[in-house]
Write an enzyme that holds these catalytic residues in place. Structure first.
Site, PDB file in Angstrom:
ATOM      1  N   ILE A  94     -14.076  -7.372  -2.027  1.00 35.63           N
ATOM      2  CA  ILE A  94     -14.278  -6.106  -1.877  1.00 35.63           C
ATOM      3  C   ILE A  94     -12.878  -5.176  -2.301  1.00 35.63           C
ATOM      4  O   ILE A  94     -11.905  -5.501  -1.658  1.00 35.63           O
ATOM      5  CB  ILE A  94     -15.037  -5.553  -0.785  1.00 35.63           C
ATOM      6  CG1 ILE A  94     -14.297  -5.892   0.452  1.00 35.63           C
ATOM      7  CG2 ILE A  94     -16.447  -5.976  -0.418  1.00 35.63           C
ATOM      8  CD1 ILE A  94     -15.082  -5.159   1.695  1.00 35.63           C
ATOM      9  N   ASP A  95     -13.006  -4.084  -2.688  1.00 35.72           N
ATOM     10  CA  ASP A  95     -11.900  -3.409  -3.173  1.00 35.72           C
ATOM     11  C   ASP A  95     -10.941  -2.865  -1.792  1.00 35.72           C
ATOM     12  O   ASP A  95     -11.577  -2.965  -0.613  1.00 35.72           O
ATOM     13  CB  ASP A  95     -12.055  -2.064  -3.873  1.00 35.72           C
ATOM     14  CG  ASP A  95     -12.948  -1.998  -5.268  1.00 35.72           C
ATOM     15  OD1 ASP A  95     -12.772  -3.328  -5.751  1.00 35.72           O
ATOM     16  OD2 ASP A  95     -13.857  -1.242  -5.484  1.00 35.72           O
ATOM     17  N   LYS A  96      -9.803  -2.890  -2.175  1.00 32.82           N
ATOM     18  CA  LYS A  96      -8.707  -2.319  -0.986  1.00 32.82           C
ATOM     19  C   LYS A  96      -9.258  -1.377  -0.074  1.00 32.82           C
ATOM     20  O   LYS A  96      -9.254  -1.585   0.835  1.00 32.82           O
ATOM     21  CB  LYS A  96      -7.276  -2.043  -1.810  1.00 32.82           C
ATOM     22  CG  LYS A  96      -6.283  -1.579  -0.887  1.00 32.82           C
ATOM     23  CD  LYS A  96      -5.302  -1.000  -1.391  1.00 32.82           C
ATOM     24  CE  LYS A  96      -4.237  -0.402  -0.411  1.00 32.82           C
ATOM     25  NZ  LYS A  96      -2.974   0.276  -1.066  1.00 32.82           N
ATOM     26  N   THR A 118     -12.248  -0.097   0.133  1.00 38.13           N
ATOM     27  CA  THR A 118     -13.692  -0.177   0.481  1.00 38.13           C
ATOM     28  C   THR A 118     -13.654  -1.038   2.001  1.00 38.13           C
ATOM     29  O   THR A 118     -12.986  -2.113   1.994  1.00 38.13           O
ATOM     30  CB  THR A 118     -14.384  -0.962  -0.322  1.00 38.13           C
ATOM     31  OG1 THR A 118     -14.591  -0.132  -1.705  1.00 38.13           O
ATOM     32  CG2 THR A 118     -15.897  -1.224  -0.018  1.00 38.13           C
ATOM     33  N   ARG A 137     -18.872   1.677  -7.646  1.00 35.81           N
ATOM     34  CA  ARG A 137     -18.039   3.080  -8.040  1.00 35.81           C
ATOM     35  C   ARG A 137     -18.189   3.575  -9.385  1.00 35.81           C
ATOM     36  O   ARG A 137     -18.534   4.664  -9.922  1.00 35.81           O
ATOM     37  CB  ARG A 137     -16.752   2.809  -8.094  1.00 35.81           C
ATOM     38  CG  ARG A 137     -16.175   2.430  -6.611  1.00 35.81           C
ATOM     39  CD  ARG A 137     -15.054   1.837  -6.225  1.00 35.81           C
ATOM     40  NE  ARG A 137     -13.960   2.835  -6.541  1.00 35.81           N
ATOM     41  CZ  ARG A 137     -12.658   2.383  -6.644  1.00 35.81           C
ATOM     42  NH1 ARG A 137     -12.305   1.168  -6.715  1.00 35.81           N
ATOM     43  NH2 ARG A 137     -11.830   3.410  -6.953  1.00 35.81           N
TER      44      ARG A 137
END
Length: 321
Positions: A138-140, A142, A237
């Site tokens: 998962i994104d930094k 998030t 997103r």
């Protein structure tokens, strides 16, 4: 030091007629197909004492020997004593609640201080597992739940579950604008044609499907429960921005903060000050690699998202008086 693996097994009669690489996957389920195929190419696997090709058929009854080095997956990544919020851990899997701000893999601009560094400190043997056991990311910025494979068996099984879409991932997303009902975004995603650091909806991209339903309404914003059918980079997103409902605080795909009517400085500061996309991986469901039991975990929203929502609720309450 690399671990040296020595395995011996007999191909069952029931596998007669199968390709060798397929039969090996059944005989050695703790190891991925790609790893077994690589060992075949290296000559680390012999059948009745001779090397064979992966596409060669088997008759059943052959003796298979594996003599292979389990080379470290990422020897240049140094272990670091970074505290992790572990939700579940056993011999095969580790489920953690990743905080916003923690990068998953080292990379340009983030050579250390990542989840991978922390995992290698907690479980040094993960250097022997592909990608140090990280099967999804998962994104930094998030927050939320991730699962890590602690064994080859788990890595193989979890990768297969992700590929066949049997892992359930549910997110909470605070987005700009209001909805009348839930829905689905089915739009392909690829690298942005001009800005290679971004993703975008592109006709030639890979299929991406996001389902959403309304969890809470505000006068100018909506909290959504979002369900991933596919797992493309930045999928939620990109899809939310594509339908003109970007995530609050998204620095890449968002617009200027959308303000409710008669918003005061408290509301403006809350929306502008989040400092990250308002996205949280709230629920994870999977089949345990060893027991085959269906397991599920949930974790509450982090305080920064709740604080913004509290401000929006209070504003709407005052406007309704």
């Amino acid at each position: 030091m690399s671990e040296f693996l020595e395995l011996d097994a007999t191909i069952p009669e029931s596998s007669a007629g199968l390709r060798l690489d397929r039969a090996l996957a059944d005989v050695f389920p703790d190891y991925s197909r790609s790893r077994l195929q690589q060992w075949l190419k290296e000559g680390a696997i012999t059948v009745d004492g001779a090397t064979r090709r992966g596409r060669d058929p088997v008759k059943g009854g052959e003796t298979v020997s594996v003599r292979a080095a389990l080379a470290p997956d990422a020897p240049s990544v140094a272990p670091e004593p970074i505290q992790l919020d572990v939700v579940h851990e056993d011999d095969d899997i580790l489920v953690l609640n990743k905080p916003a701000g923690l990068v998953v893999h080292p990379g340009a601009g983030n050579p250390d201080g990542t989840l991978q560094n922390a995992l290698l400190h907690r479980h040094p043997h993960l250097e022997q597992i592909p990608r140090c056991g990280i099967v999804h990311r998962i994104d930094k910025d998030t927050s939320g739940l991730m699962v890590v494979a602690l064994s080859d068996r788990a890595h193989t099984t979890l990768t297969e579950q992700l590929q066949d879409k049997s892992v359930g991932r549910e997110y909470e997303a605070l987005v700009s604008g209001t909805f009348t009902a839930g829905g689905t975004v089915d739009a392909p995603i690829a690298r942005h044609p001009r800005d290679r650091k971004r993703m975008a909806v592109v006709a030639s991209g890979r299929r991406a499907v996001t389902h959403y339903r309304i969890a809470e309404r505000f006068s100018a914003h909506t909290l959504l429960r979002v369900f991933l059918e596919t797992g493309r980079t930045h999928q939620i997103r990109v899809h939310m921005a594509y339908i003109q409902h970007p995530l609050v605080g998204d620095p890449v795909y968002g617009l200027r903060p959308r303000l409710p009517k008669r918003a005061d400085d408290t509301v403006r500061d809350a929306l502008a000050g989040l400092g990250r996309q308002a996205l949280h991986a709230a629920r994870l469901v999977l089949q345990h690699p060893a027991t085959e039991e269906t397991m599920a975990w949930e974790t509450p929203r982090p305080a920064d998202m709740d604080a913004v929502m509290d401000v929006l609720r209070e504003h709407d309450r005052r406007m309704a008086l």
